[in-house]
Scaffold this motif. Structure first.
Motif, short mmCIF file in Angstrom:
data_model
loop_
_atom_site.label_atom_id
_atom_site.label_comp_id
_atom_site.label_asym_id
_atom_site.label_seq_id
_atom_site.Cartn_x
_atom_site.Cartn_y
_atom_site.Cartn_z
N ASP A 145 11.44 8.05 0.52
CA ASP A 145 10.86 8.40 1.82
C ASP A 145 9.52 7.71 2.02
N SER A 146 9.18 6.79 1.13
CA SER A 146 7.84 6.21 1.20
C SER A 146 7.91 4.78 1.73
N ALA A 147 6.77 4.13 1.71
CA ALA A 147 6.69 2.76 2.19
C ALA A 147 7.12 1.75 1.12
N SER B 165 0.46 8.62 -6.43
CA SER B 165 1.52 9.17 -5.59
C SER B 165 1.65 8.41 -4.29
N VAL B 166 2.80 8.58 -3.65
CA VAL B 166 2.99 8.04 -2.31
C VAL B 166 2.51 9.10 -1.33
N GLU B 167 2.56 8.79 -0.03
CA GLU B 167 2.05 9.74 0.93
C GLU B 167 2.82 11.06 0.84
N GLN B 168 2.11 12.16 0.96
CA GLN B 168 2.67 13.51 0.90
C GLN B 168 3.39 13.76 -0.43
N ASP B 169 3.16 12.94 -1.42
CA ASP B 169 3.80 13.08 -2.71
C ASP B 169 5.33 13.15 -2.57
N PHE C 182 0.82 -1.21 0.00
CA PHE C 182 0.00 0.00 0.00
C PHE C 182 0.85 1.27 0.00
N ALA C 183 1.93 1.25 -0.78
CA ALA C 183 2.81 2.42 -0.79
C ALA C 183 2.28 3.51 -1.71
N ILE C 184 1.44 3.14 -2.66
CA ILE C 184 0.96 4.15 -3.60
C ILE C 184 -0.55 4.19 -3.65
N SER C 185 -1.04 5.35 -3.99
CA SER C 185 -2.48 5.54 -4.11
C SER C 185 -2.68 6.65 -5.13
N VAL C 186 -3.93 6.95 -5.41
CA VAL C 186 -4.20 8.08 -6.28
C VAL C 186 -4.47 9.28 -5.38
N SER C 187 -3.86 10.40 -5.66
CA SER C 187 -4.13 11.60 -4.89
C SER C 187 -4.71 12.66 -5.81
#
Lengths: 286, 643
Positions: A193-195, A184-188, A170-175
């Motif tokens: 720096d992501s999961a 994008s990953v969290e906080q783009d 679950f490192a990426i999602s649509v933002s």
């Protein structure tokens, strides 16, 4: 040869496909029926190892009695359904969808799309020179793979592969939303720096080359990438005892990328960071 | 799931905001302080089903942070994710989906100025420029121009939201009331710093003048009270009204008054009839959904009730965000108990024990009124484990939307409640089979549900006698624009557009009428004899939609209006499917190109619009993309907008 699990026998569904009787196992999609009947229905976001997201809408077909067109990749065949795959209406939507996509992102590394653009007489230029495009610099923030948003069609396949359908990272999602939506990953943040665990399964499923090996990206930039000169060899990963299949893509006696056969009943094309990226020792000849 | 969190920490205030919703964390694994003394931490595990079950608290959690701080920082989002076992990337995707949230720092006070159709026609552009200039960068107020606030009858409209501690008494449109407990200091203790010492407050300012908007933005707690909901109902008090009969005559804050005005007789009748009997009445009455799709309500209820899978859910769609629509707001503000009662009946008939009321985030007064009404009903045994002593359990939870038109689409609404991005799902499967949380769900909009009350009190035959044979019952219309008496009107189906506009005192020089909102279509002033029924509008090649009737006189520049509609859809597209995500952009670009052109100069782009519009209608996943071209097409074809 790969062993194919047999599963429970399924009943056959009878329906009409382009005026001809079609019989497919219960639960089959219209697209599967089309392929069985030898019909070419274009698809971009459909993936053989993932649940279809039906986001690209290029595979739409006409189902009698329905107000709108139906995505062939995910609409299941129902008894008595009357489906037409090649009507003027379906062709029109496919053409416009191809134009919309090709005018907004770079499809130069998307397989088959050039052929469909020709077949459907799509003219992506007709929205004018000022048509909004996803013009973003490729993001090169690690040594393993590159994200090029300028080629991303938001098919969600990487999200599904990273998430609950395969990797469970679950490192990426649509933002964002609308035309500004991005994978994008969290906080783009940068990938580092992501999961992200660098399994590369997102690259495996990416249909457009928006996600690619750093090796491929660099060779393309240098003009040395040449698929005609590449050979593919499927072998067994030597790192652990699971026995995942690796397909080594070799050009000029160098491994340039590693994929995995999708019909493998154990891995379905998925690998871990070592299998996917840990090949440098093979060609370290010093 | 093996989740990875960054090293950013929440501030004390952010932590408090989340903890106020979820309670204090139990273990350092979910964000409690790590002091090394708690041996229980070493044997603590939570995951699997328990974690998945809390996913739906993501949206309330984001609201808690946004309400208290004004924006959602990285540390705050991480903390919320730890508490709920949600991957940060997904939560980031959800937070960036909604217009009312920000993941970048912003001032605690935001003034939303509506720039949609009715408000722009009433001068919203000048208003926002003026307000921005007067406030200046020093004021600590951000002015955001945005889509319809649902206050079209009082255009131009503005909404102030000031973040702050909701544990302290806050003011909602001049009415002081404690939102939750009394955890903070007393009001007026001299501390006026923004943020932690400022109570959260919202103020609605409509019709807004630059003066009033500036005053509301600087001191929302002192903003004058909103006009009573009854003022939005020009026919208020008319004994012939059915759906609006209590708006303005019964006190919307008093359950006793509601009962004195006939409240809860419908529920008693429902219990007497039994679930199957209620569904039969609703079916016989011929009620169809009033949200725009006009699907037979009885059939939907029957299909849900018959599902073997349990539990069943009831969802009330109160996310009315169609530009020009405000009837649900007026109903909820003016007669909140009616909705509570109607939801109870719908749940009883379909076998649901839990109802979600998905309320659009821009309706502070409706939120206050319904929160109060639900609490009162629960206190009196009209909700809860044993409704009316009949052994039937039902309760309602309010879920607040956060600024996304698409969440009015039924499946997008489910995703939103579940804590996912508000993207529509593809159908089939239909909600009656797999809806909220994958369970059989009946979803109705506010007006549809409220119609159930007269059906049960007057009986199906009497109800079906109202209106026409194919469109039965009374219907609400939201009339705004160039009329002297804008507001919500109730007329039996079959009245003509002209009759409605005469009631609303349409001004001279009528140029066009928009029927059904931005997703509807324009009609000409010489088509006012169109009967307002589903079949009548269909025959006339247009739609009744959600009941929007916006009149525009010849002072309104039509191309600007069309551009605004295109802008609205481009802005509100969720981005999931290509025809809508890119098509709405291309539509807006073409309309910009031909903004001042006519005839041959516009012909090429109009052809382009037609082609893109046709593909959007045919190939988009949901109604948003499928209807985004309707209004523009009708303006070209019926009004000759670019001739």
């Amino acid at each position: 040869m790969t062993a194919i699990p047999l599963g429970v026998p399924r009943r056959l569904v009878e329906f009409t496909l382009d005026g001809q009787d079609a019989r497919v196992p219960e639960g089959s999609t219209i697209l599967e029926a089309c392929r069985a009947a030898g019909k070419d229905v274009p698809t971009l976001c459909e993936g053989d190892t993932l649940t279809p997201k039906n986001a690209c809408r290029v595979c739409v077909v006409e189902v009698e009695g329905a107000r709108t067109l139906a995505p062939a990749c995910s609409r299941r065949a129902e008894p008595g359904m009357v489906v037409r795959t090649d009507t003027e209406r379906a062709r029109h939507s496919r053409k416009v969808v191809l134009e919309l996509l090709a005018s907004s992102v770079d499809l130069s590394t998307t397989p088959s799309v050039a052929r469909w653009i020709k077949e459907y007489e799509a003219k992506p230029d007709r929205f004018g020179p000022d048509a909004a495009r996803v013009d973003e610099e490729p993001r090169v923030d690690n040594d393993l793979y590159v994200r090029d948003y300028g080629k991303c069609i938001l098919c969600y396949k990487c999200v599904d592969a990273c998430g609950d359908q395969w990797q469970n990272t679950f490192a990426i999602s649509v933002s964002g939303r609308g035309f500004d939506a991005r994978i994008s990953v969290e906080q783009d943040a940068p990938l580092t720096d992501s999961a992200c665990v660098y399994c590369g399964n997102c690259i495996e499923v990416c249909p457009t080359g928006a996600l690619s090996f750093k090796s491929e990206f660099d060779m393309r930039a240098a003009g040395t990438w040449d698929e005609a000169r590449q050979s593919e060899t499927t072998t067994v990963c030597a790192y652990c005892g699971v026995g995942c299949n690796l397909t080594l893509h070799v050009q000029d006696n160098e491994i340039v990328k590693v994929t995995s056969p999708h019909d493998n009943p154990v891995t379905h094309g998925n690998l871990c960071i070592k299998g996917r990226f840990g090949y440098q020792h093979v060609q370290n000849r010093d | 799931m093996d989740l990875r969190f960054g090293d950013s920490e929440p501030t004390d205030e952010e932590r408090a905001a989340v903890d106020a919703l979820l309670g204090p964390p139990e273990s350092s694994w979910e964000g409690a302080a790590r002091d090394g003394t708690d041996a229980a931490d070493l044997r603590w595990a939570r995951g699997g089903r328990e974690a998945r079950d809390r996913r739906d608290l993501l949206l309330p959690g984001l609201h808690a942070l946004n309400d208290r701080i004004g924006w959602i920082s990285e540390g705050a989002l991480d903390y919320l994710c730890r508490r709920l076992t949600v991957p940060p990337a997904q939560a980031y995707g959800v937070a960036t989906f909604y217009a009312m949230f920000s993941v970048r720092p912003r001032p605690a006070t935001v003034l939303h100025v509506c720039t949609d159709l009715a408000c722009t026609a009433a001068g919203a552009t000048d208003l926002s420029t003026d307000v921005e200039a007067r406030l200046g960068p020093e004021s600590g107020v951000r002015v955001e121009r945005g889509p319809c606030l649902g206050l079209c009858e009082r255009a131009p409209a503005a909404l102030v939201i000031r973040a702050g501690d909701s544990a302290r008494p806050a003011c909602e449109g001049g009415t002081v009331q404690a939102v939750r407990g009394s955890g903070g200091a007393a009001p007026g203790d001299g501390k006026e710093r923004r943020g932690r010492d400022t109570p959260r407050a919202t103020a609605v300012c409509a019709p807004a003048t630059p003066d009033a908007a500036v005053r509301a933005a600087t001191a929302p707690e002192n903003a004058p009270a909103e006009p009573a909901p009854a003022l939005a109902v020009p026919q208020a008090g008319d004994p012939a009204l059915t759906l609006l009969e209590r708006v303005g005559t019964a006190d919307p804050t008093s359950l006793d008054d509601y009962r004195a005005h006939g409240g809860y007789t419908a529920l008693r009748r429902a219990f007497a009839l039994g679930p199957a009997g209620v569904i039969r009445e609703v079916t016989d009455a011929g009620l169809v959904g009033r949200g725009g799709a006009a699907f037979p309500t009885g059939r939907k209820w029957q299909a849900t009730a018959a599902q073997p899978d349990h539990p069943h859910y009831l969802v009330c769609n109160a996310d009315e965000s169609e530009p020009g629509t405000f009837k649900d707001r007026v109903l909820m503000e003016g007669d909140p108990y009616a909705l509570v009662e109607a939801m109870t009946i719908a749940a009883y008939a379909t076998g649901a024990h839990k109802g979600y009321l998905y309320l659009r985030g821009e309706y502070p007064r409706a939120l206050t009124r319904l929160t109060h009404a639900i609490a009162q009903a629960r206190n009196r045994g009209l909700l809860g484990d044993d409704v009316l002593g009949q052994g039937y359990a039902f309760d309602i939870e309010i879920r607040r939307g956060a600024g996304a038109y698409i969440c009015g689409e039924e499946t997008a609404l489910f995703n939103s409640i579940e804590g996912y991005r508000g993207e529509p799902r593809s159908k089939p499967p239909f909600p009656v089979e797999k809806g909220l949380f994958g369970k059989p769900t009946v979803e109705n909009n506010v007006e549809t549900l409220v119609n159930v009350l007269p059906i049960l009190t007057m009986g199906a035959p009497a109800y079906a006698a109202i209106g026409t044979a194919a469109s039965t019952g009374p219907k609400l219309y939201c009339v705004s624009g160039s009329v002297d008496r804008p507001g919500v009107y109730e007329l039996p189906f079959g009245a003509t557009l002209g009759e409605l506009l005469t009631l609303a005192q349409v001004r001279a020089g009528l140029r066009a009428v928009l029927l059904g909102g931005a997703a509807g279509g324009f009609v000409r002033p010489d088509e006012l004899d169109i009967p307002l029924t589903f079949e009548g509008t269909r025959q006339a090649g247009t739609t009744l939609g959600s009941g929007v009737v916006m009149a525009f006189d010849d002072t309104v520049p039509l191309p600007r209006l069309l551009l605004r509609i295109a802008e609205f859809f481009r802005d509100e597209s969720c981005g999931q499917c290509v025809p809508c995500r890119v098509g709405t952009v291309r539509q807006e670009e073409a309309l910009r190109r031909i903004a001042d052109r006519t005839g041959a100069a516009a012909a090429g782009d109009i052809d382009l619009l037609r082609e893109v519009g046709r593909a959007m209608r045919d190939a988009s996943i949901c109604g948003l993309g499928q209807t985004a071209w309707n209004a523009v097409e009708s303006a070209i074809d019926r009004l000759g907008a670019y001739e």
